[in-house]
Motif scaffolding. Structure first.
Motif, mmCIF file in Angstrom:
data_model
loop_
_atom_site.group_PDB
_atom_site.id
_atom_site.type_symbol
_atom_site.label_atom_id
_atom_site.label_comp_id
_atom_site.label_asym_id
_atom_site.label_seq_id
_atom_site.Cartn_x
_atom_site.Cartn_y
_atom_site.Cartn_z
ATOM 1 N N HIS A 174 63.752 13.273 -2.231
ATOM 2 C CA HIS A 174 62.615 14.542 -2.124
ATOM 3 C C HIS A 174 63.038 15.518 -2.751
ATOM 4 O O HIS A 174 62.213 16.375 -3.158
ATOM 5 C CB HIS A 174 62.323 14.557 -0.735
ATOM 6 N N LYS A 177 62.587 15.158 -6.367
ATOM 7 C CA LYS A 177 61.320 15.046 -6.825
ATOM 8 C C LYS A 177 60.506 16.628 -6.916
ATOM 9 O O LYS A 177 59.907 16.749 -7.780
ATOM 10 C CB LYS A 177 60.453 14.443 -5.653
ATOM 11 N N ASP A 178 61.112 17.392 -6.061
ATOM 12 C CA ASP A 178 60.723 18.942 -6.073
ATOM 13 C C ASP A 178 61.045 19.498 -7.301
ATOM 14 O O ASP A 178 60.202 20.073 -8.014
ATOM 15 C CB ASP A 178 61.271 19.625 -4.836
ATOM 16 N N GLN A 180 61.567 18.084 -10.206
ATOM 17 C CA GLN A 180 60.831 17.109 -11.275
ATOM 18 C C GLN A 180 59.516 17.860 -11.090
ATOM 19 O O GLN A 180 59.087 18.134 -12.433
ATOM 20 C CB GLN A 180 60.603 15.709 -10.793
ATOM 21 N N THR A 181 58.939 18.043 -10.037
ATOM 22 C CA THR A 181 57.322 18.827 -9.997
ATOM 23 C C THR A 181 57.474 20.096 -10.690
ATOM 24 O O THR A 181 56.779 20.460 -11.687
ATOM 25 C CB THR A 181 57.098 18.806 -8.770
ATOM 26 N N LEU A 182 58.672 20.748 -10.343
ATOM 27 C CA LEU A 182 58.838 22.132 -11.033
ATOM 28 C C LEU A 182 59.038 22.315 -12.426
ATOM 29 O O LEU A 182 58.490 23.254 -13.123
ATOM 30 C CB LEU A 182 60.178 22.964 -10.256
ATOM 31 N N GLY A 184 58.051 19.694 -14.511
ATOM 32 C CA GLY A 184 56.980 18.874 -15.235
ATOM 33 C C GLY A 184 57.907 17.694 -15.818
ATOM 34 O O GLY A 184 57.259 17.293 -17.275
ATOM 35 N N GLU A 186 59.801 13.874 -16.364
ATOM 36 C CA GLU A 186 59.625 12.577 -16.246
ATOM 37 C C GLU A 186 60.949 12.128 -15.775
ATOM 38 O O GLU A 186 62.207 12.500 -15.983
ATOM 39 C CB GLU A 186 59.527 11.630 -17.515
ATOM 40 N N ASP A 216 56.445 7.603 -3.155
ATOM 41 C CA ASP A 216 55.327 8.183 -3.588
ATOM 42 C C ASP A 216 55.624 9.027 -4.929
ATOM 43 O O ASP A 216 55.346 10.057 -5.430
ATOM 44 C CB ASP A 216 54.742 9.275 -2.929
ATOM 45 N N LEU A 217 56.520 8.419 -6.120
ATOM 46 C CA LEU A 217 56.917 8.807 -7.219
ATOM 47 C C LEU A 217 56.006 8.960 -8.166
ATOM 48 O O LEU A 217 55.311 7.892 -8.357
ATOM 49 C CB LEU A 217 58.453 8.275 -7.423
ATOM 50 N N THR A 218 55.884 9.676 -9.063
ATOM 51 C CA THR A 218 54.901 9.532 -10.186
ATOM 52 C C THR A 218 55.502 10.142 -11.604
ATOM 53 O O THR A 218 56.692 10.651 -11.341
ATOM 54 C CB THR A 218 53.556 10.632 -10.033
ATOM 55 N N ASN A 219 55.042 9.740 -12.672
ATOM 56 C CA ASN A 219 55.579 10.069 -14.030
ATOM 57 C C ASN A 219 56.778 9.592 -13.979
ATOM 58 O O ASN A 219 58.161 10.304 -14.167
ATOM 59 C CB ASN A 219 55.680 11.643 -14.233
#
Length: 282
Positions: A174, A177-178, A180-182, A184, A186, A216-219
């Protein structure tokens, strides 16, 4: 992300770490703190009012005094440079053992991320004492990114997460994941198969797909990579896909268990040219 800590020793690697941390702080609009630890000579003692007293020569005392004043001026200059930045910046000078000072500061400011430079170590030096970077990687309560070369956040578009995708991996994903989101970016999930730790590809893929769904992983993409050892496989796969960052969990073992079992994460931190994100199992 609310707080980033950068241990800073004025080396070029520490400067690379500071530059990257600045970009993270600007993106997340969070606090950025720089800490510099001045090691006190081993011939020190404390007087009755808690002041450090050096038992070395008068010349040594003058040298330490001048160095402390120089560092204070340098830190003040850094604060001036960051006065108009889009994040809150502060500095702090500590005295004593570098790792102990860094660990204390991580706890004090409740750091969400540590970004620090690393020169790497190997052979006898690593076996006997390790580095302060290794100790922070092993024991930090928050994620640590180690940096050896200049890197910018806009260049971090492919993060390799090497794992066995067990329950322990779920304890750190998690936080990754944060990040990765920050950024953008893969996320490339890779399972390293070795002769001593082989797993059927169908089983590995099933576990990895379940891991993606549960978190709930994406990209994200998955890969199974064969190699002679976990460390070699991680480095080889990162080279093969031209990854921008390697991410791993670490067990945080200490003492005899660490000496006997070592740490794949620490070995990768030492050997990798790319930045490495690590986090200890909670």
């Amino acid at each position: 992300m609310k707080s980033i800590l950068v241990p800073y020793d004025f080396s070029k690697e520490a400067e690379y770490a500071l530059q990257l941390a600045q970009e993270f702080a600007a993106k997340a609009a969070c606090k950025l703190k720089l800490v510099h630890v001045i090691e006190i000579p081993t011939t020190q003692h404390f007087n009755t009012i808690g002041e450090v007293t050096l038992e070395d020569s008068y010349v040594d005392k003058i040298f330490m005094t001048e160095m402390v004043e120089k560092r204070k001026e340098q830190m003040k200059a850094l604060e001036e440079l960051h006065r108009e930045k889009p994040y809150q910046f502060s500095t702090k000078i500590l005295y004593g053992n570098p790792y102990a000072g860094i660990a204390s500061e991580i706890s004090e400011i409740k750091a969400d991320l540590v970004v620090m430079g690393s020169k790497g170590s190997s052979g006898l030096e690593e076996l006997l004492i390790g580095s302060n970077t290794e100790k922070v990687v092993r024991l930090s309560k928050c994620p640590v990114i180690t940096v050896k070369q200049p890197i910018h956040t806009e260049r971090i578009k492919n993060i390799v997460f090497a794992s066995d995708f067990s329950e322990n991996s779920k304890k750190v994903i998690h936080e990754l994941k944060d990040l990765q989101t920050l950024l953008g970016a893969e996320l490339s999930l890779v399972k390293i198969n070795t002769p001593n730790s082989f797993e059927n590809s169908l089983v590995s893929k099933k576990n990895m797909k379940a891991f993606i769904k549960a978190n709930d992983l994406t990209n994200v993409k998955v890969e199974i990579f064969n190699s002679g050892s976990e460390e070699e496989g991680i480095l080889e796969y990162a080279d093969d896909v031209d990854a921008d960052m390697i991410a791993m969990a670490t067990h945080g073992r200490t003492g005899l268990m660490h000496l006997l079992g070592g740490s794949i994460a620490e070995d990768v931190v030492n050997a990798a040219v790319r930045p490495v994100w690590t986090m200890k199992f909670k």
